[in-house]
Design a protein around this motif. Sequence first.
Motif, PDB file in Angstrom:
ATOM      1  N   GLY A  89       0.798  -1.214   0.000  1.00  0.00           N
ATOM      2  CA  GLY A  89       0.000   0.000   0.000  1.00  0.00           C
ATOM      3  C   GLY A  89       0.832   1.265   0.000  1.00  0.00           C
ATOM      4  O   GLY A  89       0.279   2.368  -0.036  1.00  0.00           O
ATOM      5  N   GLY A  90       2.159   1.134   0.024  1.00  0.00           N
ATOM      6  CA  GLY A  90       3.031   2.296   0.028  1.00  0.00           C
ATOM      7  C   GLY A  90       3.958   2.313  -1.167  1.00  0.00           C
ATOM      8  O   GLY A  90       4.357   1.265  -1.678  1.00  0.00           O
ATOM      9  N   GLN A  91       4.295   3.503  -1.616  1.00  0.00           N
ATOM     10  CA  GLN A  91       5.282   3.676  -2.688  1.00  0.00           C
ATOM     11  C   GLN A  91       5.903   5.049  -2.544  1.00  0.00           C
ATOM     12  O   GLN A  91       5.223   6.065  -2.723  1.00  0.00           O
ATOM     13  CB  GLN A  91       4.651   3.520  -4.071  1.00  0.00           C
ATOM     14  CG  GLN A  91       5.671   3.611  -5.200  1.00  0.00           C
ATOM     15  CD  GLN A  91       5.064   3.303  -6.560  1.00  0.00           C
ATOM     16  OE1 GLN A  91       3.851   3.236  -6.719  1.00  0.00           O
ATOM     17  NE2 GLN A  91       5.917   3.114  -7.550  1.00  0.00           N
ATOM     18  N   PHE A  94       4.173   8.138  -0.860  1.00  0.00           N
ATOM     19  CA  PHE A  94       2.722   7.969  -0.945  1.00  0.00           C
ATOM     20  C   PHE A  94       2.265   6.696  -0.233  1.00  0.00           C
ATOM     21  O   PHE A  94       2.980   5.695  -0.196  1.00  0.00           O
ATOM     22  CB  PHE A  94       2.276   7.930  -2.407  1.00  0.00           C
ATOM     23  CG  PHE A  94       2.539   9.213  -3.139  1.00  0.00           C
ATOM     24  CD1 PHE A  94       1.664  10.279  -3.042  1.00  0.00           C
ATOM     25  CD2 PHE A  94       3.689   9.364  -3.903  1.00  0.00           C
ATOM     26  CE1 PHE A  94       1.910  11.473  -3.700  1.00  0.00           C
ATOM     27  CE2 PHE A  94       3.950  10.555  -4.569  1.00  0.00           C
ATOM     28  CZ  PHE A  94       3.060  11.611  -4.464  1.00  0.00           C
ATOM     29  N   TYR A  95       1.067   6.758   0.318  1.00  0.00           N
ATOM     30  CA  TYR A  95       0.485   5.602   0.990  1.00  0.00           C
ATOM     31  C   TYR A  95      -1.004   5.525   0.664  1.00  0.00           C
ATOM     32  O   TYR A  95      -1.638   6.519   0.300  1.00  0.00           O
ATOM     33  CB  TYR A  95       0.647   5.709   2.518  1.00  0.00           C
ATOM     34  CG  TYR A  95      -0.383   6.629   3.141  1.00  0.00           C
ATOM     35  CD1 TYR A  95      -1.538   6.124   3.732  1.00  0.00           C
ATOM     36  CD2 TYR A  95      -0.226   8.009   3.090  1.00  0.00           C
ATOM     37  CE1 TYR A  95      -2.497   6.973   4.263  1.00  0.00           C
ATOM     38  CE2 TYR A  95      -1.173   8.863   3.615  1.00  0.00           C
ATOM     39  CZ  TYR A  95      -2.312   8.338   4.200  1.00  0.00           C
ATOM     40  OH  TYR A  95      -3.266   9.180   4.709  1.00  0.00           O
ATOM     41  N   ASP A 182      -4.241   3.194   7.693  1.00  0.00           N
ATOM     42  CA  ASP A 182      -3.126   3.521   6.798  1.00  0.00           C
ATOM     43  C   ASP A 182      -2.175   2.337   6.702  1.00  0.00           C
ATOM     44  O   ASP A 182      -2.049   1.536   7.633  1.00  0.00           O
ATOM     45  CB  ASP A 182      -2.413   4.801   7.242  1.00  0.00           C
ATOM     46  CG  ASP A 182      -1.312   4.578   8.248  1.00  0.00           C
ATOM     47  OD1 ASP A 182      -0.234   4.114   7.863  1.00  0.00           O
ATOM     48  OD2 ASP A 182      -1.532   4.876   9.435  1.00  0.00           O
ATOM     49  N   CYS A 183      -1.516   2.216   5.555  1.00  0.00           N
ATOM     50  CA  CYS A 183      -0.821   0.969   5.241  1.00  0.00           C
ATOM     51  C   CYS A 183       0.268   0.619   6.244  1.00  0.00           C
ATOM     52  O   CYS A 183       0.488  -0.559   6.533  1.00  0.00           O
ATOM     53  CB  CYS A 183      -0.274   1.001   3.818  1.00  0.00           C
ATOM     54  SG  CYS A 183       1.038   2.204   3.513  1.00  0.00           S
ATOM     55  N   ALA A 206      -7.278   5.772  -2.347  1.00  0.00           N
ATOM     56  CA  ALA A 206      -6.295   6.276  -3.302  1.00  0.00           C
ATOM     57  C   ALA A 206      -4.989   6.604  -2.590  1.00  0.00           C
ATOM     58  O   ALA A 206      -4.962   6.884  -1.385  1.00  0.00           O
ATOM     59  CB  ALA A 206      -6.840   7.522  -3.995  1.00  0.00           C
ATOM     60  N   ALA A 207      -3.896   6.570  -3.345  1.00  0.00           N
ATOM     61  CA  ALA A 207      -2.593   6.933  -2.787  1.00  0.00           C
ATOM     62  C   ALA A 207      -2.541   8.434  -2.513  1.00  0.00           C
ATOM     63  O   ALA A 207      -2.962   9.247  -3.343  1.00  0.00           O
ATOM     64  CB  ALA A 207      -1.487   6.536  -3.753  1.00  0.00           C
TER      65      ALA A 207
END
Length: 236
Positions: A89-91, A94-95, A182-183, A206-207
């Motif tokens: 869920g994270g990148q 962004f989460y 949250d992730c 959404a991220a």
Amino acid sequence: MTSLIAALPMYDWPEVRAETDAQWARLRDALRDVGVDAPDALTRDVADLQALWRNPQLLLSQTCWGPMELGLADHVQLVGQPSYDGIEGGQGIFYSSALVMRRGEGALQTPTGQPILPLDLMAGKRLAFNSPDSMSGIIGLARDLAAAVKNLDLFSARIETGGHRASVIAVAEGHADIAAIDCRSWSLAKKFEPAAAGLQAVGWTAARKGLPYIASQAMSVDTVEVLRSVMESQLN
């Protein structure tokens, strides 16, 4: 003795406090090496986070974009953004939040960065959320619902729990039916909260940008620049 304070309350679960303390010790020592009188230890067990974040002696903390949008940004300076790489869920910065329900009540979903909202499944359910100013727990979800021409009235009830971990427990114990977590908190819950074993992610928000690091508006420009440089070198 320094009068400055630092706190990292957003993911400071008891099970990872030693890791959080070690992270702070590295930051503290690096800051002291370049002349910033960082406090020995993190401030914990704060009853009023809004007061903490508005304290003019705040050298460093972490907050949420919900409070920032609701007025906190006028009192603080943005220091940086954490990375959510390596967390489902994270990148990067962004989460997404996992929409969790009890196992067997919906299909498991994997995050894509786009909202995954099982609207038929969500309709009429009781939503647990951590606090009304939380981007990850309710504001982001409300915005994703609005984009789908829906709103929070989709839920039969909204139950404020005071924290993501408490929301996980509320859903697992049947006091609520769904929660947006949250992730990173969801990752912590799966590792350390037994109640999470009975839940799964049936959707994702959404991220969005993750929880920012902040310093008081009263901190000098030079101090904040040093903070940014030290955090970049120590945390990335």
